[in-house]
Motif scaffolding. Sequence first.
Motif, PDB file in Angstrom:
ATOM      1  N   THR A  16      -8.757 -55.457   0.276  1.00 47.69           N
ATOM      2  CA  THR A  16      -8.511 -54.150  -0.362  1.00 47.69           C
ATOM      3  C   THR A  16      -7.849 -52.984   0.440  1.00 47.69           C
ATOM      4  N   LEU A  17      -6.902 -52.464  -0.574  1.00 42.23           N
ATOM      5  CA  LEU A  17      -6.334 -51.101  -0.129  1.00 42.23           C
ATOM      6  C   LEU A  17      -7.065 -49.733  -0.333  1.00 42.23           C
ATOM      7  N   LEU A  18      -7.359 -48.901   0.553  1.00 41.52           N
ATOM      8  CA  LEU A  18      -8.202 -47.804   0.173  1.00 41.52           C
ATOM      9  C   LEU A  18      -7.042 -46.589   0.459  1.00 41.52           C
ATOM     10  N   LEU A  19      -7.057 -45.810  -0.906  1.00 40.13           N
ATOM     11  CA  LEU A  19      -6.056 -44.666  -0.848  1.00 40.13           C
ATOM     12  C   LEU A  19      -6.968 -43.344  -0.920  1.00 40.13           C
ATOM     13  N   PHE A  20      -6.453 -42.358  -0.177  1.00 44.50           N
ATOM     14  CA  PHE A  20      -7.026 -41.089  -0.154  1.00 44.50           C
ATOM     15  C   PHE A  20      -6.329 -40.202  -0.463  1.00 44.50           C
ATOM     16  N   GLY A  21      -6.676 -39.246  -1.326  1.00 46.73           N
ATOM     17  CA  GLY A  21      -5.847 -38.093  -1.852  1.00 46.73           C
ATOM     18  C   GLY A  21      -6.156 -36.850  -1.108  1.00 46.73           C
ATOM     19  N   SER A  22      -5.386 -35.688  -1.131  1.00 43.52           N
ATOM     20  CA  SER A  22      -5.366 -34.576  -0.358  1.00 43.52           C
ATOM     21  C   SER A  22      -6.718 -33.755  -1.165  1.00 43.52           C
ATOM     22  N   GLU A  23      -7.374 -33.039  -0.424  1.00 40.70           N
ATOM     23  CA  GLU A  23      -8.648 -32.249  -0.820  1.00 40.70           C
ATOM     24  C   GLU A  23      -8.429 -31.487  -2.012  1.00 40.70           C
ATOM     25  N   SER A  24      -7.291 -30.876  -2.240  1.00 40.37           N
ATOM     26  CA  SER A  24      -6.890 -30.090  -3.298  1.00 40.37           C
ATOM     27  C   SER A  24      -6.171 -30.616  -4.631  1.00 40.37           C
ATOM     28  N   VAL A  25      -5.520 -31.424  -4.248  1.00 36.60           N
ATOM     29  CA  VAL A  25      -4.706 -32.186  -5.536  1.00 36.60           C
ATOM     30  C   VAL A  25      -5.150 -33.506  -5.613  1.00 36.60           C
ATOM     31  N   GLY A  26      -5.752 -34.391  -4.946  1.00 41.12           N
ATOM     32  CA  GLY A  26      -6.160 -35.716  -5.095  1.00 41.12           C
ATOM     33  C   GLY A  26      -4.951 -36.517  -5.063  1.00 41.12           C
ATOM     34  N   LEU A  27      -4.936 -37.638  -5.763  1.00 38.06           N
ATOM     35  CA  LEU A  27      -3.947 -38.759  -6.055  1.00 38.06           C
ATOM     36  C   LEU A  27      -3.220 -38.313  -7.284  1.00 38.06           C
ATOM     37  N   SER A  28      -1.768 -38.593  -7.550  1.00 37.88           N
ATOM     38  CA  SER A  28      -1.002 -38.327  -8.414  1.00 37.88           C
ATOM     39  C   SER A  28      -1.670 -39.403  -9.685  1.00 37.88           C
ATOM     40  N   ASP A  29      -1.317 -38.881 -10.832  1.00 39.82           N
ATOM     41  CA  ASP A  29      -1.686 -39.826 -12.053  1.00 39.82           C
ATOM     42  C   ASP A  29      -0.950 -41.131 -11.713  1.00 39.82           C
ATOM     43  N   GLU A  30       0.351 -41.084 -11.523  1.00 38.04           N
ATOM     44  CA  GLU A  30       1.238 -42.458 -11.359  1.00 38.04           C
ATOM     45  C   GLU A  30       0.540 -43.165 -10.365  1.00 38.04           C
ATOM     46  N   ILE A  31       0.177 -42.850  -9.228  1.00 37.83           N
ATOM     47  CA  ILE A  31      -0.749 -43.887  -8.110  1.00 37.83           C
ATOM     48  C   ILE A  31      -2.102 -44.076  -8.858  1.00 37.83           C
ATOM     49  N   LEU A  32      -2.628 -43.265  -9.406  1.00 37.36           N
ATOM     50  CA  LEU A  32      -4.028 -43.859 -10.178  1.00 37.36           C
ATOM     51  C   LEU A  32      -3.875 -44.871 -11.146  1.00 37.36           C
ATOM     52  N   ASP A  33      -2.874 -44.650 -11.842  1.00 43.33           N
ATOM     53  CA  ASP A  33      -2.299 -45.727 -12.901  1.00 43.33           C
ATOM     54  C   ASP A  33      -2.326 -47.276 -12.317  1.00 43.33           C
ATOM     55  N   LEU A  34      -1.808 -47.206 -11.074  1.00 47.17           N
ATOM     56  CA  LEU A  34      -1.568 -48.429 -10.263  1.00 47.17           C
ATOM     57  C   LEU A  34      -2.910 -48.894  -9.825  1.00 47.17           C
ATOM     58  N   CYS A  35      -4.004 -48.462  -9.803  1.00 49.04           N
ATOM     59  CA  CYS A  35      -5.269 -48.725  -9.081  1.00 49.04           C
ATOM     60  C   CYS A  35      -6.035 -49.690  -9.870  1.00 49.04           C
ATOM     61  N   ASN A  36      -6.736 -50.470  -9.534  1.00 47.64           N
ATOM     62  CA  ASN A  36      -7.685 -51.403 -10.212  1.00 47.64           C
ATOM     63  C   ASN A  36      -9.003 -50.771 -10.303  1.00 47.64           C
ATOM     64  N   HIS A  37      -9.236 -49.856  -9.157  1.00 45.68           N
ATOM     65  CA  HIS A  37     -10.541 -49.266  -9.251  1.00 45.68           C
ATOM     66  C   HIS A  37     -10.409 -47.874  -8.857  1.00 45.68           C
ATOM     67  N   VAL A  38     -11.136 -46.822  -9.272  1.00 41.14           N
ATOM     68  CA  VAL A  38     -11.213 -45.538  -8.745  1.00 41.14           C
ATOM     69  C   VAL A  38     -12.546 -45.178  -8.512  1.00 41.14           C
ATOM     70  N   VAL A  39     -13.043 -45.095  -7.159  1.00 44.93           N
ATOM     71  CA  VAL A  39     -14.154 -44.659  -6.656  1.00 44.93           C
ATOM     72  C   VAL A  39     -14.407 -43.250  -6.289  1.00 44.93           C
ATOM     73  N   ALA A  40     -15.569 -42.535  -6.784  1.00 46.18           N
ATOM     74  CA  ALA A  40     -15.767 -41.140  -6.321  1.00 46.18           C
ATOM     75  C   ALA A  40     -17.029 -41.148  -5.610  1.00 46.18           C
ATOM     76  N   ILE A  41     -17.189 -40.128  -4.381  1.00 45.82           N
ATOM     77  CA  ILE A  41     -18.115 -39.953  -3.745  1.00 45.82           C
ATOM     78  C   ILE A  41     -18.841 -38.744  -4.585  1.00 45.82           C
ATOM     79  N   SER A  42     -20.088 -39.202  -4.815  1.00 40.32           N
ATOM     80  CA  SER A  42     -20.943 -38.128  -5.316  1.00 40.32           C
ATOM     81  C   SER A  42     -21.700 -37.053  -4.603  1.00 40.32           C
TER      82      SER A  42
END
Length: 70
Positions: A16-42
């Motif tokens: 598994t590859l874990l990607l982390f975005g910046s605090e203010s912007v996160g990951l770009s929509d282009e990167i998110l579209d390539l992800c199989n899963h998107v996980v959020a920390i509650s």
Amino acid sequence: SRSVPMESFNWPSEPTLLLFGSESVGLSDEILDLCNHVVAISMPGSVRSFNVGCASAICFYDYSFKLGKK
């Protein structure tokens, strides 16, 4: 958002590859579209972000804890 709360997410057992975005912007929509899963920390309260160091530590702990139980 298509994110899943980390507490209910089952990490895949394959590599598994874990990607982390910046605090203010996160990951770009282009990167998110390539992800199989998107996980959020509650997070309770008014603050809705961790810096990348804290977020990655929380994710790596959850990943290794849950996969270590299998």
